[in-house]
Design an enzyme around this catalytic site. Structure first.
Site, PDB file in Angstrom:
ATOM      1  N   LYS A 177       0.871  -1.173   0.000  1.00  0.00           N
ATOM      2  CA  LYS A 177       0.000   0.000   0.000  1.00  0.00           C
ATOM      3  C   LYS A 177       0.907   1.221   0.000  1.00  0.00           C
ATOM      4  O   LYS A 177       1.552   1.558   0.986  1.00  0.00           O
ATOM      5  CB  LYS A 177      -0.913  -0.003   1.220  1.00  0.00           C
ATOM      6  CG  LYS A 177      -2.196   0.806   1.039  1.00  0.00           C
ATOM      7  CD  LYS A 177      -2.006   2.286   0.766  1.00  0.00           C
ATOM      8  CE  LYS A 177      -1.405   3.003   1.954  1.00  0.00           C
ATOM      9  NZ  LYS A 177      -1.272   4.489   1.679  1.00  0.00           N
ATOM     10  N   GLU A 251       7.165   0.499  12.519  1.00  0.00           N
ATOM     11  CA  GLU A 251       8.337   1.372  12.596  1.00  0.00           C
ATOM     12  C   GLU A 251       7.793   2.793  12.594  1.00  0.00           C
ATOM     13  O   GLU A 251       7.287   3.277  11.585  1.00  0.00           O
ATOM     14  CB  GLU A 251       9.271   1.110  11.405  1.00  0.00           C
ATOM     15  CG  GLU A 251      10.696   1.579  11.633  1.00  0.00           C
ATOM     16  CD  GLU A 251      10.878   3.061  11.357  1.00  0.00           C
ATOM     17  OE1 GLU A 251      10.901   3.826  12.347  1.00  0.00           O
ATOM     18  OE2 GLU A 251      10.980   3.441  10.194  1.00  0.00           O
ATOM     19  N   CYS A 285      12.274   9.732  10.496  1.00  0.00           N
ATOM     20  CA  CYS A 285      11.909   9.337  11.853  1.00  0.00           C
ATOM     21  C   CYS A 285      13.124   9.235  12.768  1.00  0.00           C
ATOM     22  O   CYS A 285      13.013   9.423  13.979  1.00  0.00           O
ATOM     23  CB  CYS A 285      11.173   7.997  11.818  1.00  0.00           C
ATOM     24  SG  CYS A 285      12.088   6.689  10.972  1.00  0.00           S
ATOM     25  N   GLU A 385       7.505  15.115  17.688  1.00  0.00           N
ATOM     26  CA  GLU A 385       8.202  14.938  16.411  1.00  0.00           C
ATOM     27  C   GLU A 385       7.717  15.987  15.418  1.00  0.00           C
ATOM     28  O   GLU A 385       6.528  16.047  15.095  1.00  0.00           O
ATOM     29  CB  GLU A 385       7.951  13.536  15.867  1.00  0.00           C
ATOM     30  CG  GLU A 385       8.743  13.255  14.608  1.00  0.00           C
ATOM     31  CD  GLU A 385       8.548  11.836  14.086  1.00  0.00           C
ATOM     32  OE1 GLU A 385       9.525  11.236  13.622  1.00  0.00           O
ATOM     33  OE2 GLU A 385       7.410  11.337  14.151  1.00  0.00           O
TER      34      GLU A 385
END
Length: 478
Positions: A177, A251, A285, A385
């Site tokens: 996807k 993740e 990330c 973040e």
């Protein structure tokens, strides 16, 4: 302009159920890069049906591991041969600087796949539980089933293949996807898998929006979900998987800390942070976005980071001289700008950068690389973040204080230690609760496990550890 009018479903180019194509536009100047078919739930049903049949009745899971390895090795050769074209395509879609996409396509991804192949060669697919006993039970490692691999836009082929390759080596069938922002490069993988010899039904590629992604996650024909993306999305996926007892690996996000000890070489630190903090436009990330500096050298560190940031070229990502390109979308640009404004409101000292768009780049989704000093770790700019080129520099009193600050985060993905004493650096690294720590900027490679503690995820990728997430363990007692 590139135009994919069809979806890649079970190895065949198939008309989408809905005539609602995606338009992919350059984040640099908003020009049209291409159009791609967009998947809907009906297309998911078709892909799952193909994957289910290929897994339950097809040859792929029943091949010898060496046969599957030969196909993936061929795919790796074909993929590497197109590295230049694919790097340019990804840059045009997501705005990552060309130096970065070239490094990913030409170096990281081929080695990542090669590391999985090495792991598969030595993997114990079937072996005695007790090698010293001739009569003991056998341990088999069998494919987990139909895998939904759901990926973001920031490093699309790395994120896709770090999941697809081990799943395929294990004998699973896979539905990729892809993110709408990078639909073109995802669909470009289809013909490469076909040419490599992947059988019918084994691979499908579906660019789709969030609603269709959730439909895929909840589909009863899916056995495992492998996801890279935000922690918020990861929590939602984990909740759905938990209700259905599906296997899942996640993740997720990070807010990694770089601890600069008193004896660190600031020239080496600056060169390292250029990559560790600002690679991929800082839309990463694992970016080191919290810089922890000793009070005895605090202003020296602030000055060094300021000099580094102001030396980075910001602009057209296709220009080889550009280090930082645009954010991927307008809302991502606005998100980063809002955090810069928040940092100012929280009372942090703006060292360089700011919320305004760099001069001459108003036509794209650009932000100014920004550094804040005098930051308290409790501030939102230190805890949340941002996913953009914003660094915070936090003072610490002593080593224990530095470790405390580094660990005072909901995340635990990466981090670093900078010191002239290698063994001391390792000792400090042992105290940091993250999945990966680099001492003096060392490259961990693609064989060692990658993943996070706490809100940074579940499971690991790369090498033997990554391959193990795509098998079930079966004991056969004779």
């Amino acid at each position: 302009m590139i135009d994919y009018e069809k979806l890649f479903i079970g190895g065949h180019w198939t008309e989408p159920a809905s005539a609602d194509p995606l338009e992919i536009r350059s984040p640099h100047d908003r020009s049209l890069v291409g159009r791609a078919a967009q998947a809907s739930p009906a297309d998911v049903d078709l892909a799952v049906q193909a994957a289910r049949y290929a897994f339950d009745d097809g040859p792929w899971p029943r091949m010898a591991p060496a046969e599957r390895q030969a196909v993936i090795a061929r795919f790796n050769e074909l993929h590497a041969a197109r590295a230049e074209d694919l790097a340019a395509l990804v840059t045009s879609e997501n705005g990552s600087a060309l130096w970065f996409t070239h490094m990913i396509q030409a170096h990281l991804v081929p080695e990542q796949t090669a590391a999985y192949l090495r792991a598969a060669e030595s993997f114990g697919w079937e072996e005695p539980v007790d090698p010293g006993s001739a009569a003991g039970p056998l341990l088999r490692r069998e494919p987990v089933g139909v895998v939904a691999a759901i990926i973001p836009w920031n490093a699309p082929h790395q994120s896709a293949l770090v999941k697809m390759v081990p799943a395929l080596l294990a004998g699973c069938t896979v539905i990729l996807k892809a993110s709408p922002e990078t639909a073109l490069d995802a669909l470009a993988l289809g013909d490469l898998f076909t040419e490599a010899g992947i059988p019918d039904g084994v691979v499908s590629i579906l660019p789709a929006d969030r609603a269709t992604s959730e439909y895929l996650v909840a589909h009863p024909g899916i056995d495992k979900i492998a996801f890279t993306g935000s922690t918020a999305a990861g929590r939602r996926i984990a909740s759905i998987a938990g209700e259905q007892l599906k296997r899942v690996s996640l993740e997720l996000g990070g807010k990694s800390a770089a601890i600069i000890l008193e004896d660190a070489d600031l020239t080496a630190v600056s060169e390292g942070l250029k990559y560790l903090s600002f690679a991929n436009n800082s839309e990463s990330c694992v970016a080191h976005t919290r810089i922890l500096a000793p009070r005895s050298r605090y202003e020296e560190v602030v000055a060094a980071v300021k000099t580094l940031v102001e030396s980075l070229n910001v602009g057209d990502p296709t220009d080889p001289a550009t280090w930082i390109g645009p954010m991927v979308r307008a809302d991502q640009q606005q998100r980063v700008q809002s955090y810069i404004e928040l940092g100012i409101k929280e009372g942090a000292r703006l060292v360089t950068g700011g919320p305004d768009v760099p001069e001459g780049l108003e036509g794209g989704y650009y932000v100014r690389p920004t550094v804040f000093a005098d930051v308290d770790n409790s501030m939102r700019i230190a805890q949340e973040e941002i996913f953009g080129p914003v660094l915070v520099i936090i003072p610490f009193e002593d080593e224990d204080d530095a470790v405390r600050i580094a660990n005072d985060s909901p995340y635990g993905l990466g981090g670093g230690v900078w010191t002239a004493d290698r063994e001391h650096g390792i000792a400090v690294a042992r105290r940091i609760r993250t999945g990966q720590v680099t001492v003096n900027g060392a490259d961990p490679g693609t064989t060692a496990p990658f993943g996070g503690y706490k809100a940074s995820g579940i499971g690991r990728e790369f090498g033997v550890s990554g391959l193990a997430h795509y098998v079930e363990l079966k004991t056969i007692a004779v």
